[in-house]
Write a protein that holds these residues in place. Structure first.
Motif, PDB file in Angstrom:
ATOM      1  N   GLY A   1     -87.005 -64.835  74.034  1.00  0.00           N
ATOM      2  CA  GLY A   1     -87.619 -63.543  74.300  1.00  0.00           C
ATOM      3  C   GLY A   1     -88.432 -63.048  73.117  1.00  0.00           C
ATOM      4  O   GLY A   1     -88.533 -63.704  72.076  1.00  0.00           O
ATOM      5  N   SER A   2     -89.018 -61.878  73.270  1.00  0.00           N
ATOM      6  CA  SER A   2     -89.798 -61.243  72.209  1.00  0.00           C
ATOM      7  C   SER A   2     -89.306 -59.817  72.010  1.00  0.00           C
ATOM      8  O   SER A   2     -88.688 -59.230  72.903  1.00  0.00           O
ATOM      9  CB  SER A   2     -91.289 -61.246  72.549  1.00  0.00           C
ATOM     10  N   ASP A   3     -89.590 -59.261  70.837  1.00  0.00           N
ATOM     11  CA  ASP A   3     -89.148 -57.901  70.556  1.00  0.00           C
ATOM     12  C   ASP A   3     -90.185 -56.886  71.055  1.00  0.00           C
ATOM     13  O   ASP A   3     -91.102 -57.246  71.800  1.00  0.00           O
ATOM     14  CB  ASP A   3     -88.864 -57.736  69.059  1.00  0.00           C
ATOM     15  N   TYR A   4     -90.053 -55.645  70.617  1.00  0.00           N
ATOM     16  CA  TYR A   4     -90.926 -54.591  71.143  1.00  0.00           C
ATOM     17  C   TYR A   4     -92.375 -54.744  70.686  1.00  0.00           C
ATOM     18  O   TYR A   4     -93.280 -54.134  71.279  1.00  0.00           O
ATOM     19  CB  TYR A   4     -90.382 -53.219  70.704  1.00  0.00           C
ATOM     20  N   LEU A   5     -92.601 -55.563  69.640  1.00  0.00           N
ATOM     21  CA  LEU A   5     -93.967 -55.814  69.187  1.00  0.00           C
ATOM     22  C   LEU A   5     -94.553 -57.112  69.747  1.00  0.00           C
ATOM     23  O   LEU A   5     -95.752 -57.362  69.583  1.00  0.00           O
ATOM     24  CB  LEU A   5     -94.020 -55.867  67.653  1.00  0.00           C
ATOM     25  N   GLY A   6     -93.716 -57.928  70.368  1.00  0.00           N
ATOM     26  CA  GLY A   6     -94.164 -59.212  70.873  1.00  0.00           C
ATOM     27  C   GLY A   6     -93.898 -60.367  69.923  1.00  0.00           C
ATOM     28  O   GLY A   6     -94.409 -61.477  70.136  1.00  0.00           O
ATOM     29  N   ARG A   7     -93.093 -60.162  68.878  1.00  0.00           N
ATOM     30  CA  ARG A   7     -92.742 -61.238  67.958  1.00  0.00           C
ATOM     31  C   ARG A   7     -91.667 -62.122  68.587  1.00  0.00           C
ATOM     32  O   ARG A   7     -90.733 -61.621  69.227  1.00  0.00           O
ATOM     33  CB  ARG A   7     -92.257 -60.676  66.622  1.00  0.00           C
ATOM     34  N   ASP A   8     -91.797 -63.408  68.393  1.00  0.00           N
ATOM     35  CA  ASP A   8     -90.867 -64.370  68.971  1.00  0.00           C
ATOM     36  C   ASP A   8     -89.508 -64.226  68.300  1.00  0.00           C
ATOM     37  O   ASP A   8     -89.383 -64.365  67.068  1.00  0.00           O
ATOM     38  CB  ASP A   8     -91.405 -65.790  68.781  1.00  0.00           C
ATOM     39  N   VAL A   9     -88.459 -63.971  69.075  1.00  0.00           N
ATOM     40  CA  VAL A   9     -87.118 -63.776  68.522  1.00  0.00           C
ATOM     41  C   VAL A   9     -86.590 -65.062  67.895  1.00  0.00           C
ATOM     42  O   VAL A   9     -85.924 -65.032  66.860  1.00  0.00           O
ATOM     43  CB  VAL A   9     -86.162 -63.258  69.617  1.00  0.00           C
ATOM     44  N   LEU A  10     -86.894 -66.213  68.504  1.00  0.00           N
ATOM     45  CA  LEU A  10     -86.426 -67.485  67.938  1.00  0.00           C
ATOM     46  C   LEU A  10     -87.028 -67.721  66.561  1.00  0.00           C
ATOM     47  O   LEU A  10     -86.324 -68.126  65.626  1.00  0.00           O
ATOM     48  CB  LEU A  10     -86.788 -68.629  68.885  1.00  0.00           C
ATOM     49  N   THR A  11     -88.306 -67.456  66.425  1.00  0.00           N
ATOM     50  CA  THR A  11     -88.964 -67.643  65.127  1.00  0.00           C
ATOM     51  C   THR A  11     -88.398 -66.692  64.083  1.00  0.00           C
ATOM     52  O   THR A  11     -88.091 -67.095  62.949  1.00  0.00           O
ATOM     53  CB  THR A  11     -90.480 -67.433  65.257  1.00  0.00           C
TER      54      THR A  11
END
Length: 303
Positions: A85-95
């Protein structure tokens, strides 16, 4: 008259031969053997090695920018663009999870090392010299012990600007009191024993007696304390980052949780995954600490 034949005595079956030398196992080898026989300690070691491998080798295998926008905001897990998934900004959670482990583990390890170094130094001087030095150092220890650790760390980080260095120093400066008291107790126990008096009798200086005679014998409980200090430092760093006092230019697990805390209901994965990483790491360190305590404690080894 014929003398009776003298038959040499035959030792009973299973008895050791008088010429067989008793093999005494080195304490370090015995402690390592006891540690490896502890299932919980092995599980903790495996968990910690897995976390270290992912945090160290992950950025090499999967090079990316943890602050890069890689998907639509609030993308749920198991999506094509973002596996976790991604956070509220669209950053990849896995990364961010992979790269955040490096900062979190680095701060935890260095801060724990700093706190143990301060605690051992002050505790050794207090326990060895006693008297006025002991009283003065213990008053300093009591001052830091009753001081609100989180509040003091927040003040230090705020005054010197949030960064990995200031966060590490702040955690190390407020976390050494327990190690100091433990070291003092060990030195009070050993300083009057025969082998220490023998070193003084042959002219050994105080520095040699402190660091090369007493400290090696007092290390087992201090090793356990240092191991547990790593887990405490990781939680401390996560708490500071959660409050917005972490380094904003370095991704960490605490920063991931703190930045997404307002979206916990609509973006639970951005909080749950770094929280699980912190839980697994601290649990692994605690299991290793318990295993070291059982292996290094002679009374527990006899059970």
């Amino acid at each position: 008259m014929t003398q009776p034949a003298i038959v040499p005595a035959v030792p009973p079956a299973g008895a050791a031969s008088p010429r067989t030398a008793l093999k005494v196992e080195h304490p370090t080898v015995e402690a390592l053997r006891m540690f490896l026989r502890n299932p919980s300690a092995i599980v903790g070691m495996a968990m910690l090695l897995a976390v270290l491998l992912i945090s160290i080798a992950g950025p090499i295998v999967y090079p990316a920018d943890p602050f890069e926008i890689r998907a639509a905001p609030l993308t749920p897990p198991f999506s094509e663009d973002a596996w976790l998934g991604s956070d509220y900004l669209g950053r990849d959670v896995l990364t961010t999870l992979i790269y955040g482990g490096r900062a979190t583990l680095l701060v935890g390890a260095v801060a724990a090392l700093l706190s143990v170094a301060i605690g051992i130094t002050l505790g050794a001087f207090a326990g060895y010299y006693g008297g006025r030095i002991d009283n003065a150092l213990m008053r300093i220890t009591e001052f830091f012990q009753v001081l609100p650790a989180l509040l003091f760390a927040m003040v230090v980080v705020t005054l010197f600007s949030p960064s990995l260095i200031t966060v590490t120093l702040a955690i190390g400066v407020v976390s050494w009191t327990g190690t100091a008291r433990l070291t003092r107790a060990e030195f009070l126990k050993y300083r009057g024993l025969e082998f220490v008096r023998a070193e003084r009798a042959i002219g050994a200086g105080n520095a040699r007696i402190i660091w090369k005679v007493i400290l090696p014998n007092a290390l087992p409980p201090l090793v356990v304390s240092a191991t547990l200090a790593v887990g405490a430092a990781i939680l401390f760093e996560a708490g500071l980052s959660f409050l917005g006092l972490g380094d904003p230019n370095q991704m960490s697990w605490g920063l991931m949780i703190g930045s997404s805390r307002q979206y916990v209901l609509s973006c639970w994965w951005a909080v749950a995954f770094p929280g699980a990483a912190i839980f697994i790491t601290v649990l692994a360190v605690s299991l290793i600490g318990d295993g070291l305590n059982d292996a290094l404690n002679p009374k527990l080894r006899e059970r």
